[in-house]
Write a protein that holds these residues in place. Structure first.
Motif, PDB file in Angstrom:
ATOM      1  N   UNK A 170       0.832  -1.206   0.000  1.00 17.79           N
ATOM      2  CA  UNK A 170       0.000   0.000   0.000  1.00 17.79           C
ATOM      3  C   UNK A 170       0.864   1.253   0.000  1.00 17.79           C
ATOM      4  N   UNK A 171       2.040   1.192   0.629  1.00 18.93           N
ATOM      5  CA  UNK A 171       2.938   2.354   0.646  1.00 18.93           C
ATOM      6  C   UNK A 171       3.317   2.762  -0.772  1.00 18.93           C
ATOM      7  N   UNK A 172       3.637   1.785  -1.611  1.00 18.36           N
ATOM      8  CA  UNK A 172       4.006   2.084  -2.995  1.00 18.36           C
ATOM      9  C   UNK A 172       2.833   2.676  -3.777  1.00 18.36           C
ATOM     10  N   UNK A 173       1.646   2.127  -3.556  1.00 12.39           N
ATOM     11  CA  UNK A 173       0.466   2.620  -4.279  1.00 12.39           C
ATOM     12  C   UNK A 173       0.142   4.046  -3.841  1.00 12.39           C
ATOM     13  N   UNK A 174       0.185   4.292  -2.531  1.00 11.95           N
ATOM     14  CA  UNK A 174      -0.099   5.647  -2.046  1.00 11.95           C
ATOM     15  C   UNK A 174       0.910   6.652  -2.617  1.00 11.95           C
ATOM     16  N   UNK A 175       2.185   6.249  -2.641  1.00  7.52           N
ATOM     17  CA  UNK A 175       3.219   7.132  -3.175  1.00  7.52           C
ATOM     18  C   UNK A 175       2.949   7.458  -4.640  1.00  7.52           C
ATOM     19  N   UNK A 176       2.562   6.425  -5.395  1.00  3.55           N
ATOM     20  CA  UNK A 176       2.274   6.621  -6.817  1.00  3.55           C
ATOM     21  C   UNK A 176       1.103   7.575  -7.016  1.00  3.55           C
ATOM     22  N   UNK A 177       0.127   7.529  -6.102  1.00  5.50           N
ATOM     23  CA  UNK A 177      -1.067   8.355  -6.227  1.00  5.50           C
ATOM     24  C   UNK A 177      -0.938   9.687  -5.494  1.00  5.50           C
ATOM     25  N   UNK A 178       0.219   9.928  -4.885  1.00  8.42           N
ATOM     26  CA  UNK A 178       0.475  11.216  -4.264  1.00  8.42           C
ATOM     27  C   UNK A 178      -0.194  11.443  -2.923  1.00  8.42           C
ATOM     28  N   UNK A 179      -0.428  10.365  -2.168  1.00  6.59           N
ATOM     29  CA  UNK A 179      -1.004  10.513  -0.825  1.00  6.59           C
ATOM     30  C   UNK A 179      -0.084   9.847   0.190  1.00  6.59           C
ATOM     31  N   UNK A 180      -0.199  10.281   1.438  1.00  4.44           N
ATOM     32  CA  UNK A 180       0.615   9.733   2.512  1.00  4.44           C
ATOM     33  C   UNK A 180      -0.151   8.650   3.266  1.00  4.44           C
ATOM     34  N   UNK A 181       0.537   7.624   3.773  1.00  3.24           N
ATOM     35  CA  UNK A 181      -0.133   6.657   4.655  1.00  3.24           C
ATOM     36  C   UNK A 181      -0.727   7.375   5.867  1.00  3.24           C
ATOM     37  N   UNK A 182      -1.780   6.810   6.406  1.00  4.29           N
ATOM     38  CA  UNK A 182      -2.420   7.361   7.599  1.00  4.29           C
ATOM     39  C   UNK A 182      -1.529   7.099   8.824  1.00  4.29           C
ATOM     40  N   UNK A 183      -1.387   8.100   9.679  1.00  7.26           N
ATOM     41  CA  UNK A 183      -0.754   7.920  10.988  1.00  7.26           C
ATOM     42  C   UNK A 183      -1.877   7.890  12.012  1.00  7.26           C
ATOM     43  N   UNK A 184      -2.066   6.760  12.657  1.00  9.29           N
ATOM     44  CA  UNK A 184      -3.193   6.575  13.571  1.00  9.29           C
ATOM     45  C   UNK A 184      -3.011   7.386  14.843  1.00  9.29           C
ATOM     46  N   UNK A 185      -4.102   7.988  15.284  1.00 12.75           N
ATOM     47  CA  UNK A 185      -4.102   8.722  16.536  1.00 12.75           C
ATOM     48  C   UNK A 185      -4.981   7.997  17.550  1.00 12.75           C
ATOM     49  N   UNK A 186      -5.213   8.613  18.691  1.00 17.59           N
ATOM     50  CA  UNK A 186      -5.901   7.961  19.807  1.00 17.59           C
ATOM     51  C   UNK A 186      -7.208   7.303  19.365  1.00 17.59           C
ATOM     52  N   UNK A 187      -7.372   6.067  19.731  1.00 15.84           N
ATOM     53  CA  UNK A 187      -8.562   5.225  19.518  1.00 15.84           C
ATOM     54  C   UNK A 187      -8.757   4.752  18.088  1.00 15.84           C
TER      55      UNK A 187
END
Length: 512
Positions: A170-187
């Protein structure tokens, strides 16, 4: 496009999104509710209130307090540690359904996650970025923890996905599409994985295929009626109205409509007084399976629109309750029930196959062979059907009656609902192959009787089916015919299916 609100999602909507590729968009009102819920989580963290899953450990670790600086790390560790799925992955359709159902549940506004995460789930659906989710490893309580953790891994850039028909990170696909992976926050990690979306997604796909197959079984059974010169009196409306089950009445009505102008069916006393149960009791047996389908549809559509994570946030964060909506018992029961219903459609189909091929039970050529003795004809087709039916009987054993405690006995009763749903899917595939075999045999029997005497509806079906399965003029590798016929049925192109039927208050009727 399908609007997602957290409420009102239907099985028809799931078909549109997961099977037909229709896009989704998020209700503004629902996003506002979700944002208020998120503000409540942030306030809990700031105020240092002790709330399960926000600043505590999980399961048996629920009494372990987590410092504010570690709450984000807590969510990341949760996803990584719980991604313990194994075995073959779910189909793309099921994984897409998981994404859709989890997104819909989070939109209800009880889970406390950010709009960014909701948007990313919608983005993945609309861009056809499908998480690779192993099928095995869920107990069906505390949510489908293992499968949904693999879904969450894709969101954070640590999982595999199918994109443009290729398996990639998914990291490669997100990079190709110009979006960042989600960084999870509380809960947020807990909100993603505490739910019944794996079993429910599998259940919805099972139901969609089972419903289509139930309609097709009536067309195939009608053709068998013609091949065996079946007696139509058993389908008289008075008989079925006297018992009172609407589904039974509806099956009888549909078969009367299908065979209305047939010159191959008979009346009682023409050739014999009554038929065997596998013909005479089609409305009763198929109708009972339709009762189950109706029950299962109701439960699935409730669950598809349910808040199933833990804890749930109410009153703007003033009330945060740790409960058990993640427990999959309602869907476990529904899937076990559907297993039995579909196994029985196959069971009675196999008995009709036997009547078509057994020379002691009809005047058709032995085993429908073009040269009995020299050529075996459909002899082993019946063997195959019998094997599939027997396998279904073992798979139909209820998964929901089993439970194994987990998390040091904190989670001491579980549903095994995902196992029930997975086994149900196998039963549906087996049932389709049994009905494909009945179709092949009924085609041959109808041809022997005279296709020109068939009803208009069955004749149209016959002509379409003959493009898939040629007449048996010589023994051949019938395995190919079974698979071709089964795939034809699965693609929902075989005559009397949901595309030609609508639901009316008094039962199922054919569109005019």
């Amino acid at each position: 496009m399908v609007e997602l609100t957290g409420n009102g999602l239907t099985i028809a909507d799931v078909r549109k999104v997961c099977l037909e590729g229709e896009q989704v968009f998020l209700s503004r009102k629902s996003l506002q509710k979700a944002e208020k819920s998120r503000e409540a989580v942030q306030k809990i963290v700031r105020d240092g209130r002790t709330v399960y899953g926000i600043n505590t450990g999980f399961g048996k670790f629920s009494d372990t307090l987590i410092h504010e600086k570690d709450v984000m790390q807590l969510q990341l560790h949760l996803i990584r540690s719980h991604a313990c799925g194994t075995g073959e992955p779910f189909s793309n359709e099921v994984s897409r359904a998981m994404l859709l159902l989890r997104l819909n549940a989070l939109l209800k506004g009880y889970s406390g996650i950010r709009k960014e995460l909701l948007d990313r789930l919608a983005f993945m659906l609309n861009e056809h970025i499908t998480p690779v989710v192993p099928q095995q490893g869920s107990l069906g309580a505390s949510g489908d923890l293992a499968p949904l953790s693999h879904l969450a891994l894709a969101l954070i850039g640590e999982g595999d996905v199918i994109f443009q028909e290729r398996k990639r990170t998914s990291a490669d696909v997100f990079k190709e599409l110009g979006v960042q992976p989600i960084v999870l926050e509380a809960k947020e990690g807990l909100a993603l994985i505490n739910g019944t979306q794996a079993m429910t997604a599998m259940g919805v796909i099972c139901y969609a295929e089972a419903e289509a197959l139930a309609f097709q079984s009536e067309m195939i059974a009608s053709m068998t009626m013609e091949g065996l010169n079946g007696i139509m009196d058993a389908f008289h409306p008075s008989i079925h109205e006297a018992r009172g089950y609407p589904q039974q009445c509806a099956v009888a009505e549909r078969i009367r409509n299908i065979l209305a102008d047939s010159r191959l069916v008979t009346k009682q006393g023409d050739l014999r007084v009554q038929d065997a149960y596998s013909l005479r009791c089609i409305p009763q047996v198929h109708g009972a399976s339709w009762q189950v389908l109706d029950y299962v549809k109701e439960k699935l559509e409730i669950e598809m629109n349910a808040a199933t994570d833990n804890p749930l946030i109410f009153d703007g964060g003033r009330t945060v309750i740790s409960g058990g909506n993640f427990h999959g018992q309602p869907i476990a029961f529904a899937m076990d029930f559907l297993k039995m219903a579909m196994a029985e459609l196959a069971n009675i189909s196999e008995r009709r196959i036997e009547r078509l091929v057994n020379p002691h039970l009809s005047d058709l050529p032995p085993f429908l062979s073009p040269q009995p003795g020299l050529q075996s004809g459909a002899m082993i087709l019946q063997y195959c059907a019998a094997s599939l039916v027997s396998e279904n009987k073992t798979l139909a054993h209820p998964a929901s009656v089993d439970s194994i405690p987990s998390s040091a006995n904190q989670e001491d009763h579980v549903s095994m609902g995902t196992i029930a749903a997975r086994h149900c899917y196998v039963i549906v595939q087996n049932a389709r192959r049994v009905l494909a075999i009945e179709c092949i045999c009924a085609l041959q029997a109808a041809e022997y009787r005279g296709a020109d005497k068939m009803a208009s509806a069955t004749r149209a079906f016959y002509e379409d089916a003959r493009l898939i399965v040629p007449s048996i003029t010589e023994d051949r590798v019938f395995s190919k015919d079974i698979e071709h016929a089964a795939q034809w049925l699965k693609k929902n192109k075989a005559g009397w299916t949901t595309s030609r039927i609508k639901r009316e208050p008094d039962g199922w009727k054919r569109n005019a």
